[in-house]
Design an enzyme around this catalytic site. Structure first.
Site, PDB file in Angstrom:
ATOM      1  N   ASP A   1      38.221  48.963  23.144  1.00 51.83           N
ATOM      2  CA  ASP A   1      38.809  48.365  24.340  1.00 51.83           C
ATOM      3  C   ASP A   1      38.953  49.453  25.398  1.00 51.83           C
ATOM      4  O   ASP A   1      39.348  50.586  25.087  1.00 51.83           O
ATOM      5  CB  ASP A   1      40.181  47.765  24.006  1.00 51.83           C
ATOM      6  CG  ASP A   1      40.771  46.972  25.165  1.00 51.83           C
ATOM      7  OD1 ASP A   1      40.499  45.765  25.236  1.00 51.83           O
ATOM      8  OD2 ASP A   1      41.484  47.570  25.981  1.00 51.83           O
TER       9      ASP A   1
ATOM     10  N   GLU B   1      37.580  43.196  28.419  1.00 50.62           N
ATOM     11  CA  GLU B   1      37.114  44.587  28.315  1.00 50.62           C
ATOM     12  C   GLU B   1      37.003  45.037  26.860  1.00 50.62           C
ATOM     13  O   GLU B   1      36.994  46.236  26.566  1.00 50.62           O
ATOM     14  CB  GLU B   1      38.063  45.522  29.077  1.00 50.62           C
ATOM     15  CG  GLU B   1      39.469  45.612  28.529  1.00 50.62           C
ATOM     16  CD  GLU B   1      40.421  44.558  29.099  1.00 50.62           C
ATOM     17  OE1 GLU B   1      41.636  44.818  29.092  1.00 50.62           O
ATOM     18  OE2 GLU B   1      39.958  43.503  29.555  1.00 50.62           O
TER      19      GLU B   1
ATOM     20  N   ASP C   1      33.917  45.007  37.315  1.00 49.07           N
ATOM     21  CA  ASP C   1      32.664  44.627  36.666  1.00 49.07           C
ATOM     22  C   ASP C   1      31.725  45.831  36.561  1.00 49.07           C
ATOM     23  O   ASP C   1      31.037  46.010  35.542  1.00 49.07           O
ATOM     24  CB  ASP C   1      31.975  43.516  37.459  1.00 49.07           C
ATOM     25  CG  ASP C   1      32.697  42.185  37.348  1.00 49.07           C
ATOM     26  OD1 ASP C   1      33.596  42.066  36.485  1.00 49.07           O
ATOM     27  OD2 ASP C   1      32.369  41.267  38.124  1.00 49.07           O
TER      28      ASP C   1
ATOM     29  N   ASN D   1      41.020  46.912  37.850  1.00 47.22           N
ATOM     30  CA  ASN D   1      40.868  45.631  38.542  1.00 47.22           C
ATOM     31  C   ASN D   1      41.897  45.454  39.650  1.00 47.22           C
ATOM     32  O   ASN D   1      41.586  45.012  40.762  1.00 47.22           O
ATOM     33  CB  ASN D   1      41.001  44.472  37.543  1.00 47.22           C
ATOM     34  CG  ASN D   1      39.672  44.102  36.901  1.00 47.22           C
ATOM     35  OD1 ASN D   1      38.614  44.336  37.466  1.00 47.22           O
ATOM     36  ND2 ASN D   1      39.743  43.532  35.710  1.00 47.22           N
TER      37      ASN D   1
ATOM     38  N   HIS E   1      37.877  43.086  41.366  1.00 43.98           N
ATOM     39  CA  HIS E   1      37.092  42.691  40.192  1.00 43.98           C
ATOM     40  C   HIS E   1      35.635  43.127  40.275  1.00 43.98           C
ATOM     41  O   HIS E   1      35.002  43.351  39.247  1.00 43.98           O
ATOM     42  CB  HIS E   1      37.192  41.176  39.995  1.00 43.98           C
ATOM     43  CG  HIS E   1      38.528  40.727  39.498  1.00 43.98           C
ATOM     44  ND1 HIS E   1      38.910  40.829  38.173  1.00 43.98           N
ATOM     45  CD2 HIS E   1      39.597  40.198  40.156  1.00 43.98           C
ATOM     46  CE1 HIS E   1      40.138  40.372  38.025  1.00 43.98           C
ATOM     47  NE2 HIS E   1      40.584  39.975  39.208  1.00 43.98           N
TER      48      HIS E   1
END
Length: 313
Positions: free
Chosen positions: A188, A231, A205, A196, A201
């Protein structure tokens, strides 16, 4: 010296040739040299090639038909979308090749080979029989592309959770049969919500894709990377013990930590927390993933940017 005869066959042209072949007297005379076996093989191919949507199986069936009619030793198929060609049989000295397209769309390249040079009537037979191949080949390619889309994560390019479920079940069965170890990593991205929240976002990404690429480069070709969600990712490590898995996990952790990732020219530090679990006799897919997931959360609680492994059984 190898002799190669090359041709470009358009899908629609080949279909037209198939439909009209029996209407041309000169074509009938040339194909008659193949005897009644040509029509038998043609009928068999028209039926058999409709029975599968696997590209390799379609090509194997087509090669079998050509083998019966023309003693073709090998067929090789190349497509720009695939790194490795598909080969059926053993290549021989004399070859003929065809670039296949349909309505301007590239379908691939086929090469046939055998020990004797191909005569004109034999090339005509191959080109006519290609009309039986092209619809099934196109359908198989479309099916394969749809399958890949269904099993891939569109953002990161990794495999998705559906693919993980399928492959993990398969790998567990293989591990039990072969008595080889199977390890699983759950990782993770640390503090990803902050990326974010701070940058948006779109940048989040970009960070996800950068981490996925970094992890992929740290793996062997036989390992699999899957996006579990958000994630969080899973790595399947076939034939990998707990000790060997720990080495892979540390390599991933260090690679991400040392990755040069920037947003608008500003370096953004990224790290991952990892949990490593190894298959037990009583495990199923869910229990193995859950243990890896719990170990990953242990790594988070212990300060992040670290690997937690379970105690050896």
């Amino acid at each position: 010296m190898m002799h190669v005869q090359g041709n470009t066959i358009d899908f629609d042209t080949a279909r037209l040739k198939l439909d009209q072949s029996t209407k041309s007297a000169s074509t009938r005379r040339k194909l008659a040299k193949q005897g009644s076996q040509f029509e038998t093989v043609q009928r068999q191919l028209l039926h058999n090639l409709q029975t599968t949507l696997e590209v390799g199986q379609v090509l194997s069936l087509f090669h079998k038909g050509l083998q019966e009619l023309l003693q073709v030793d090998a067929l090789e198929y190349k497509n720009n979308a695939d790194p490795s060609p598909i080969q059926v049989g053993q290549p021989a000295l004399h070859r003929c090749s065809y670039r296949i397209s349909h309505a301007g769309n590239y379908l691939g390249e086929l090469q046939f080979s055998r020990q004797q040079r191909f005569a004109e009537n034999e090339l005509l037979a191959i080109e006519t029989l290609l009309g039986t191949l092209l619809f099934p080949l196109r359908n198989a390619l479309m099916y394969r592309e749809a399958l890949r889309d269904a099993l891939n994560d569109s953002l990161t390019g990794t495999s998705n959770r559906l693919a993980l479920n399928q492959n993990l079940e398969r790998d567990i069965r293989q591990s039990h049969r072969s008595q080889q170890p199977l390890s699983l990593l759950v990782l993770d991205i640390d503090h990803f919500k902050q990326v974010n929240d701070r940058y948006g976002h779109a940048y989040g990404d970009a960070a996800l894709k950068a981490v996925a690429n970094c992890v992929t480069e740290s793996l062997r070709s036989v390992d699999g990377l899957y996006r579990l969600g958000g994630e969080e990712f899973v790595v399947l490590l076939n034939s990998t013990s707990l000790g060997a898995g720990r080495m892979v996990a540390e390599r991933i952790r260090k690679s991400v930590e040392n990755m040069q990732f920037e947003l608008d020219g500003q370096p953004i530090p990224l790290t991952v927390s990892l949990g490593l679990a190894t298959l037990r006799a009583e495990d199923n897919a869910s229990s193995l993933i859950n243990r890896g997931d719990q170990l990953m959360y242990d790594a988070k609680r212990q300060g992040r940017n670290r690997v937690c492994i379970e105690a050896a059984q």
